[in-house]
Design a protein around this motif. Structure first.
Motif: not given
Length: 472
Positions: A3-4, A416-419, A432-435, A442-447
């Motif tokens: 998700x970007x 940017x977060x990977x999990x 939860x952190x991404x949301x 914030x500019x954030x992305x979650x993969x």
């Protein structure tokens, strides 16, 4: 699943079950060899079953087998050697999953064989991860149904100790836990990844729809950067610290002509990334392809397990070391940027938490954060090396670092977060952190990738994450 900034959670929900499931009974590849063996008949050694000592009984022949049976088994193992393991087969009526069969070639004294696959097996029930012996053969096998985009690492161990395995579940678990200390790469799989503190390798497998890792292997014909190892004097950490430094090809000319400053990556665990994994080959390929601009990497050594546990995480002293000692030291030697928008801090596990906290605490130094499987269970007061036990109350279960971001003024950072989808509560915590970050602007992305807490996955995601952060 990723998700970007513009993606919604609902649009990214997976449709296929990602849960690994052990397949009961033989898979088609095992059924085929079993049928061929059955076709030989008793005269060809069909009575070659496991005897009371765990070896192979029946007729004489090679390895206790008749000549025909031995020849057929040799043919099977030769084919396995050509294909490599694990064996990957389609699942009838289910195009989104594969049957993945792990194999071990047994010996007369093999009592049991254990599969240790990253986040596929349950360490609290190792008996469920044992392979099954195909009667009358030296073929040990276990199969799992995995989603077709899975990637992971694994090791195996064969028990050749005298006597039968314990009948008691408790004693069997103890024996298998002891056996796991001797696990090694799969001898039938040539794809390996180095280990950490004990320098043990693991085998790696990737299913057909796993994300590509086009930059992970050394590539011929590209300009080579250089890796240097320097020792910084004792400072806020109270001890000297080795730092691995990657400099792109042509850095000397850049220094001589006072050309543009290089972007900077500060990467935790330099001993692993450069000392074991050879990450410089990935960087060379990324730069050669134009996916990244030439950049410098500063990667502090983790020293050892206890030091890593003590220093990494959300600790002010370590962030101070990175921001106020490491970066100025490097900027005095090479033409490095001081622009936070062109500076990335990255890490995995506790190093991932370190990178998040560095961006939170010092956004004027670190404008980009790449956090892979960050240890969001960590909170102040947790002693070094403590197990990841959830706090007793629901309020306390809210990850501490998320509450810090929620309560503080928004930082000028991109995250940017990977999990891995097999990392339990960490999937929920990172989302939860991404949301929370997105809700604060914030500019954030979650993969979320289909794998575990695993360098086999992180090395590809690290390259992709750097491209997304530095090619903007």
């Amino acid at each position: 699943m990723s998700m970007d900034a513009g993606a919604s959670v609902e649009a990214a929900v997976l449709t296929a079950d990602v849960t690994p499931r052990r397949i009961a009974g033989p898979t088609p590849c095992i059924e085929r060899v079993a049928a061929r063996l059955a076709g030989l008949g008793d005269s060809a050694g069909d009575s070659g079953s496991v005897d009371e000592s765990g070896g192979f009984g029946g007729h004489g022949g090679f390895g206790g087998f008749s000549s025909q049976r031995a020849a057929l088994l040799e043919e099977f193992w030769a084919e396995v050697g050509r294909r490599g393991t694990p064996l990957i087969e389609d699942v009838d009526g289910d195009p989104e999953h594969r049957a993945v069969t792990f194999l071990w070639r047994g010996h007369r004294v093999t009592r049991q064989v254990l599969l240790l696959a990253n986040r596929i097996v349950d360490p609290a029930d190792l008996a469920a991860s044992r392979l099954t012996l195909l009667p009358g053969t030296d073929i040990w096998y276990v199969a799992h149904r995995l989603r077709a985009d899975h990637r992971g690492s694994y090791r195996m161990a064969a028990d050749i100790s005298p006597g039968e395995p314990p009948a008691s579940a408790v004693l069997l678990q103890e024996r298998l836990r002891s056996l796991s200390a001797h696990a090694a790469p799969d001898p039938l799989n040539s794809r390996r990844i180095p280990g950490r503190w004990l320098a043990r390798e693991s085998s790696v497998f990737a299913l057909p729809q796993a994300p590509g890792q086009p930059w992970s292997e050394p590539r011929a014909g590209v300009a080579r950067g250089r890796v240097e190892r320097h020792r910084l004097p004792a400072g806020v950490l109270g001890a000297e610290r080795d730092v691995w430094v990657y400099l792109p090809s042509g850095t000397e000319a850049t220094v001589a002509t006072e050309a543009a400053d290089l972007p900077v990556l500060v990467l935790c665990d330099g001993d692993m990334w450069f000392g074991r994994l050879g990450f410089q080959a990935t960087l060379d390929a990324l730069v050669a392809d134009g996916a990244l601009p030439p950049l410098a990497v500063l990667a502090p050594d983790a020293v050892d397990h206890s030091t890593r546990q003590r220093e990494l995480g959300a600790r002010d002293s370590n962030v101070g070391f990175l921001a106020d000692e490491l970066l100025p030291w490097a900027a005095g030697r090479w033409p490095l940027t001081t622009d936070p928008a062109r500076t990335v801090v990255a890490g995995q596990s506790l190093g991932g938490l370190t990178s998040l906290y560095a961006g939170f605490l010092r956004p004027e130094r670190f404008g980009n954060v790449l956090a892979q499987s960050p240890s969001l269970w960590w909170r102040p007061g947790v002693p070094p090396g403590a197990p990841e036990v959830p706090p007793p109350t629901r309020a306390a279960r809210n990850p501490w670092l998320i509450s810090r971001f929620d309560a503080a003024e928004r930082r000028a950072i991109t995250v940017h977060i990977d999990v891995g989808l097999h990392e339990g509560t960490l999937v929920e915590h990172t989302r939860e952190l991404y949301e929370a970050l997105r809700s604060r602007g914030y500019q954030a992305s979650w993969n979320a990738y289909n794998g575990g807490h695993d360098h086999a996955c992180w090395r590809g995601c690290l390259a992709d994450g750097l491209v997304s952060l530095l090619s903007r």
